[in-house]
Design a protein around this motif. Structure first.
Motif, mmCIF file in Angstrom:
data_model
loop_
_atom_site.group_PDB
_atom_site.id
_atom_site.type_symbol
_atom_site.label_atom_id
_atom_site.label_comp_id
_atom_site.label_asym_id
_atom_site.label_seq_id
_atom_site.Cartn_x
_atom_site.Cartn_y
_atom_site.Cartn_z
ATOM 1 N N PRO A 18 0.673 -1.120 0.465
ATOM 2 C CA PRO A 18 0.137 0.283 -0.076
ATOM 3 C C PRO A 18 0.688 1.234 -0.026
ATOM 4 N N SER A 19 2.143 0.877 0.638
ATOM 5 C CA SER A 19 2.873 2.402 0.599
ATOM 6 C C SER A 19 3.099 3.096 -1.228
ATOM 7 N N MET A 20 2.692 2.214 -1.798
ATOM 8 C CA MET A 20 3.283 2.447 -3.561
ATOM 9 C C MET A 20 2.648 4.019 -3.324
ATOM 10 N N SER A 21 1.405 4.347 -2.467
ATOM 11 C CA SER A 21 1.224 5.580 -3.131
ATOM 12 C C SER A 21 1.558 6.843 -3.047
ATOM 13 N N SER A 22 2.182 6.765 -1.813
ATOM 14 C CA SER A 22 2.997 8.056 -0.843
ATOM 15 C C SER A 22 3.904 8.232 -1.913
ATOM 16 N N ARG A 23 3.870 9.578 -1.451
ATOM 17 C CA ARG A 23 4.713 10.563 -2.152
ATOM 18 C C ARG A 23 6.816 10.342 -2.285
ATOM 19 N N THR A 24 6.776 9.554 -1.168
ATOM 20 C CA THR A 24 7.867 8.884 -1.353
ATOM 21 C C THR A 24 8.488 8.180 -2.229
ATOM 22 N N ALA A 25 7.462 7.077 -2.354
ATOM 23 C CA ALA A 25 7.545 5.892 -3.523
ATOM 24 C C ALA A 25 7.443 6.278 -4.479
ATOM 25 N N ALA A 26 7.441 7.827 -5.232
ATOM 26 C CA ALA A 26 7.278 8.067 -6.182
ATOM 27 C C ALA A 26 8.337 8.788 -6.409
ATOM 28 N N ALA A 27 8.861 9.547 -5.452
ATOM 29 C CA ALA A 27 10.129 9.997 -5.194
ATOM 30 C C ALA A 27 11.571 8.903 -5.744
ATOM 31 N N ALA A 28 11.602 7.880 -5.196
ATOM 32 C CA ALA A 28 12.213 6.854 -5.035
ATOM 33 C C ALA A 28 12.197 6.184 -6.540
ATOM 34 N N VAL A 29 10.345 6.178 -7.288
ATOM 35 C CA VAL A 29 11.298 5.726 -8.619
ATOM 36 C C VAL A 29 11.842 6.701 -9.142
ATOM 37 N N PHE A 30 11.337 7.819 -9.670
ATOM 38 C CA PHE A 30 11.953 9.232 -9.606
ATOM 39 C C PHE A 30 13.377 9.090 -9.749
ATOM 40 N N LEU A 31 14.136 9.030 -8.499
ATOM 41 C CA LEU A 31 15.753 8.971 -8.157
ATOM 42 C C LEU A 31 16.164 7.781 -8.963
ATOM 43 N N LEU A 32 16.123 6.399 -8.855
ATOM 44 C CA LEU A 32 15.773 5.826 -9.971
ATOM 45 C C LEU A 32 16.110 5.902 -11.294
ATOM 46 N N PHE A 33 15.227 6.698 -12.048
ATOM 47 C CA PHE A 33 15.225 6.785 -13.273
ATOM 48 C C PHE A 33 15.934 7.730 -13.536
ATOM 49 N N ALA A 34 16.127 9.160 -12.667
ATOM 50 C CA ALA A 34 17.015 10.188 -13.199
ATOM 51 C C ALA A 34 18.837 9.728 -13.106
ATOM 52 N N THR A 35 19.039 8.612 -11.456
ATOM 53 C CA THR A 35 20.110 8.178 -11.405
ATOM 54 C C THR A 35 20.532 7.574 -12.492
ATOM 55 N N ASN A 36 20.459 6.275 -13.035
ATOM 56 C CA ASN A 36 20.099 5.746 -14.756
ATOM 57 C C ASN A 36 20.603 6.324 -15.359
ATOM 58 N N GLY A 37 19.998 7.365 -15.875
ATOM 59 C CA GLY A 37 20.207 8.199 -17.046
ATOM 60 C C GLY A 37 21.343 8.830 -16.511
ATOM 61 N N ALA A 38 21.164 9.112 -15.622
ATOM 62 C CA ALA A 38 22.630 9.602 -15.244
ATOM 63 C C ALA A 38 24.276 9.194 -15.288
ATOM 64 N N LEU A 39 23.713 7.972 -15.407
ATOM 65 C CA LEU A 39 25.056 6.801 -15.040
ATOM 66 C C LEU A 39 25.353 6.353 -16.772
ATOM 67 N N ILE A 40 24.437 6.203 -17.687
ATOM 68 C CA ILE A 40 24.276 5.900 -18.769
ATOM 69 C C ILE A 40 24.798 7.260 -19.794
ATOM 70 N N GLY A 41 24.215 8.619 -19.531
ATOM 71 C CA GLY A 41 24.746 10.023 -20.269
ATOM 72 C C GLY A 41 25.911 9.275 -19.752
#
Length: 398
Positions: A18-41
């Motif tokens: 149920p924690s998937m609906s929290s803002r923290t969960a969304a922020a965590a996924v934003f972090l994963l996408f941004a970090t992946n993009g940064a390392l590949i970039g």
């Protein structure tokens, strides 16, 4: 009705958090996408200087890129199944660490064999992480009243662009001759990656588990996976062409210097970020199928301009339309795959996209050599048309 419900797959899901609906969960996924993009970039941004440091030819650089992509394709299949079996969180965290380790090794190596090892490590981490973070993104989206996948992909693009630009700037500051001093730049990026890993371990939520053998019999992969895979191949090659060849195209067709020609890539990348930040609103209003169609038609218009015109302003408008159009497509195709079939199906679809990146540069290169860079853009134009033709396979949004 949620696409996952419409496919009757919810009965196979265990322990959805149920924690998937929290803002923290969304922020965590934003972090994963941004970090992946940064390392590949960062890897992409240092390739020219890395070529000098390793003293390799274009074929040697192609070998490194092939190792990166091939390892990613292999790890996607394992990562998708593991994400369904044990949840996407551990897969995302472990593979992010592997990706950072590969980039770190690339920062300190000065030989081609060790650079190949580094690229394989980076590819193994990137492929499975790609599937896992998209799976987590789908779960977050399912728990929210409005779409969010386009914004996740926008953060990947932002991380990619920021890292590529920063890494080149650091390298130039440390070596004003424009040489091969890429180590400190990549090491700096690794430090950022390590910090992101530490934060991710604290905030990334647990994901659901999907049982593909509810009655002891393995369920078949939905036929929709192959239609989505075809779409992924089409937009993968069309998007890869825009990223790899837009600067060369503008330079050669408008007959200008390379630094000005680089505006082609700026238009593609900048417009892709903008449309991904706004794309979720469009999905909420008209649905994924319509968004994909509009995006594909916009890309067709952009590629038509690149094929038929010569003046610089028109060429930049063409590449901007390509970025706007293709930027809408990938998040929707990946989201549908994750909603309908979980990590296993998402891995198949993402693999088709990576396959396009594997064969795309060679295909476009051959077309450029034989027919010229302007006529070569006919291929991504046709593939953008294929996206429109296949789009009816996407489920309707109720």
């Amino acid at each position: 009705m949620d696409l996952l419900q419409s496919q009757g797959l919810l009965r196979r899901v265990r322990g959805t958090s149920p924690s998937m609906s929290s803002r923290t969960a969304a922020a965590a996924v934003f972090l994963l996408f941004a970090t992946n993009g940064a390392l590949i970039g960062g890897v992409g941004g240092t390739l020219p200087a890395l070529r000098e440091r390793l003293d390799v030819s274009a074929s040697g650089l192609s070998l490194l890129l092939f190792c990166l992509a091939a390892a990613a394709v292999v790890s996607m299949q394992v990562g998708g199944r593991l994400a369904d079996k044990i949840g996407a969180r551990p897969v995302a965290l472990v593979t992010l660490s592997v990706l950072a380790a590969g980039v770190g090794l690339l920062a300190i190596t000065s030989s081609l064999p060790w650079a190949i090892v580094a690229m394989v490590l980076a590819g193994l981490g990137n492929g499975a992480m790609d599937v896992a973070m998209n799976s987590l993104g789908v779960e977050v989206e399912q728990s929210r009243p409005r779409p969010i996948m386009s914004r996740f992909h926008a953060f990947w693009s932002l991380g990619n662009l920021t890292a590529a630009g920063t890494i080149v700037l650091i390298a130039r500051l440390l070596d004003r001759t424009g040489g091969a001093n890429v180590g400190p730049a990549l090491e700096t990026l690794c430090v950022v990656g390590i910090i992101a890993i530490a934060v991710a371990f604290r905030i990334v939520p647990d994901g659901r588990r999907i049982e593909h053998k509810p009655d002891g019999v393995r369920t078949a992969i939905p036929r929709l996976a192959w239609a989505l895979g075809l779409m992924a191949f089409c937009f993968g090659l069309a998007e890869g062409t825009a990223v790899d060849w837009s600067s060369v195209h503008v330079t050669d067709v408008a007959k200008i210097d390379p630094s000005t020609g680089a505006l082609g890539l700026v238009c593609v990348s900048g417009c892709m970020v903008i449309i991904r930040l706004l794309g979720d609103r469009a999905v909420a209003r008209v649905g994924r199928r319509a968004v994909v169609r509009v995006g594909a038609v916009t890309a067709i218009a952009g590629y038509f301009i690149t094929v038929l015109t010569d003046p610089l302003p028109l060429l930049l408008i063409g590449w901007a339309l390509v970025g706007l159009g293709l930027g809408l497509v990938a998040p929707q195709v990946y989201a549908v795959a994750g909603h309908v079939g979980g990590g296993r199906m998402l891995a198949i679809v993402v693999t088709f996209g990576y396959a396009a990146f594997l064969v795309g540069p060679a295909m476009i290169g051959q077309l450029v050599e034989h027919f010229g860079v302007q006529h070569a853009m006919i291929l991504p134009l046709v593939l953008s048309g294929c996206l429109v033709a296949v789009s009816p396979a996407l489920p309707r949004d109720d």
